[in-house]
Motif scaffolding. Structure first.
Motif: not given
Lengths: 156, 272, 107
Positions: C90-107
């Protein structure tokens, strides 16, 4: 009496913000004061480079009656195989009756699998919401959805 | 013959009383939706007065924006205060220790000899046990802790004690509820007991139950306390609102909570 | 600091089309509200861009305007083909960035 006025203002912040006069605030639905179909049309032209939009393919879901204009669930889906050579590139949502017509744009890729997305938006009043889908072959489709936005009886 | 106004999305069931109820070719229908635990002995949670769309937002933990505050409250639980202690220092297993807390407040407080709301109890702990300052009822920190504590009891029936030392305070709250006030000269009961289900301008009146608080209101675009809602209601009838945490509102909270006895905790509920 | 919540699957079969749901705390101040006491316009401050990546490649993104409700919610689809990692930004107008990661396993 002053207190009462504050309440009314609070509930209709969009109307106030759009520069409508005090009379329009009291009238509430005096639509001409903040109608922006022209601004909306301008924005659509910019988004589509003036390409002609055909009705169909895109479906925008909104509640028939939104309980509060501050938070209205909106869902969009576009018919498309979403393959590398035939997919939906972008969907733009436009609120004709908002002081600023832009709501949001979604950008899809074949990795999306489906051209589906949902969010929640602010709608200033009862109006038409326009959905524009831009396909990978440059074709443009559109839809129009009517939504009733209630003015609450309980400001709280 | 009851002519009940239909609301979109409700299941309509025809009255099975035969042709006497046929008016021309039109069957009269009544709403006969089974609200499950959201209705107890005819008392209905505000949940049942919302549209399907709003209910759907509450029901999905990842669509319900109030869950952002719940998660924040969970993080705050183990955050040390000024004196190094956190909530977790005394209540190490909040999922167990805090279960049943929300449905039971406000409670009679021996120390002050009057009722104490859950926010006031949280503040007492923050100040006395953790060396922190007291929070306002609708501060981010207080709402986070309140939604977290409330969410732990989600589904449990509201069950406040109104007898014994609580009785006189319950009576005061009850008197407040039935007292007409403000320029509009309306008591709580005029809307929420006499007219639930009817329209007030474009809104459907509910029974004014508080089993979902702190509630995420679409209007507020954030969660809010019961007392914030009371203030709003009082302003709507153009009466001077009391302060959050005032004796008047704590007593009223006790009465209104009892009014919705048995309804499940829904924190964080989503309302319009 | 904005706080985000993401619901993305941990496991999927190749070819599955999954739904991802995201929420973030943000006032999304539209610049159209006035301070009730002073009458001054509250300055605009919104998140204007959301991006969803998988193994570094953007598969969905969105431009947000002042009409997106506070504490923005967004859901969208993803077609699983191989294992990897999601990143949501997520990028906010004042330049602040929030990020989140998550792993995916495909069988």
């Amino acid at each position: 009496m002053t207190k009462m006025k504050v309440e009314v203002l609070d509930r209709r912040q969009f109307v106030v913000a759009s520069g409508a006069g005090a009379a329009a605030i009291i009238a509430g639905f005096s639509s001409a004061a903040n109608a922006t179909p022209e601004k909306a049309a301008e924005w659509i032209k910019k988004l589509t480079n003036g390409a002609k939009a055909t009705e169909g393919k895109i479906k925008v879901d909104l509640p028939e009656i939104a309980e509060n204009g501050n938070t209205v669930p909106i869902k969009v889906s576009v018919e498309s195989p979403m393959t590398a050579d035939n997919y939906v590139k972008a969907v733009h949502l436009i609120a004709e009756g908002n002081p600023a017509p832009e709501l949001c744009s979604f950008y899809f890729t074949p990795m999306s699998g489906k051209a589906n997305a949902a969010t929640r938006v602010r709608l200033a009043r009862t109006q038409k919401v326009i959905g524009i889908a831009v396909m990978s072959d440059g074709k443009v489709y559109m839809s129009q959805t009517q939504v009733k936005v209630t003015i609450g009886g309980c400001g709280g | 013959m009851k002519n009940v106004k239909s609301k979109r999305g409700w299941k309509l069931t025809s009255i099975a009383l035969g042709s006497t109820l046929m008016v021309g070719a039109m069957a009269i229908e009544v709403i006969a939706k089974d609200w499950g635990s959201h209705e107890v002995d005819g008392r209905r949670s505000g949940y049942t007065y919302m549209t399907d769309e709003t209910r759907a937002v509450q029901d999905d933990n990842f669509e319900n924006p109030g869950m952002l505050w719940v998660e924040n409250g969970e993080a705050l639980w183990s955050k040390a205060g000024a004196n190094g202690k956190s909530c977790a220092s005394c209540h190490a297993d909040p999922e167990k220790d805090m279960k049943g807390v929300m449905p039971a407040y406000p409670k009679f407080d021996k120390r002050t000899g009057k009722m104490i709301s859950l926010e006031q109890m949280v503040n007492r702990e923050l100040v006395e046990k953790m060396g922190e300052k007291a929070e306002k009822f609708d501060s981010k920190k207080m709402l986070s802790l309140m939604t977290y504590i409330g969410n732990i009891s989600k589904g449990m029936p509201v069950n406040v004690k109104i007898d014994g030392p609580a009785k006189p305070f319950f009576e005061k709250g009850k008197a407040f509820y039935y007292q007409r006030r403000g320029q509009l000269d309306l008591a709580c009961s005029n809307c929420h007991e006499d007219n639930p289900g009817k329209q007030i301008r474009a809104n459907t009146l509910s029974e004014g139950q508080i089993n979902g608080f702190p509630t995420y209101r679409l209007k507020w675009q954030k969660p809010g306390s019961v007392h914030r809602r009371f203030r709003g209601c009082n302003k709507n009838v153009r009466a001077k609102p009391y302060k959050a945490g005032s004796d008047e509102y704590v007593n009223l909270e006790l009465f209104v909570k009892w009014h919705g006895r048995g309804l499940p905790v829904e924190t964080p509920a989503v309302r319009n | 600091m904005a706080k985000a919540r993401v619901k993305a699957p941990k496991k999927a079969k190749a070819g599955d089309i999954v739904t991802i749901k995201t929420l973030i705390t943000h006032k999304m101040e539209s610049g159209r509200r006035k301070n009730k006491k002073t009458g001054e316009v509250i300055p605009r401050h919104i998140i204007d861009k959301f991006t969803a990546k998988f193994n570094g490649e953007t598969f969905f993104s969105s431009d947000w305007h002042g009409a997106i409700s506070a504490n923005p919610y967004m859901s969208f689809s993803f077609k699983a083909s191989k294992s990897g990692e999601f990143e949501f930004i997520w990028h906010d107008e004042k330049g602040e960035i929030t990020s989140k990661k998550s792993k995916l396993v495909v069988a």
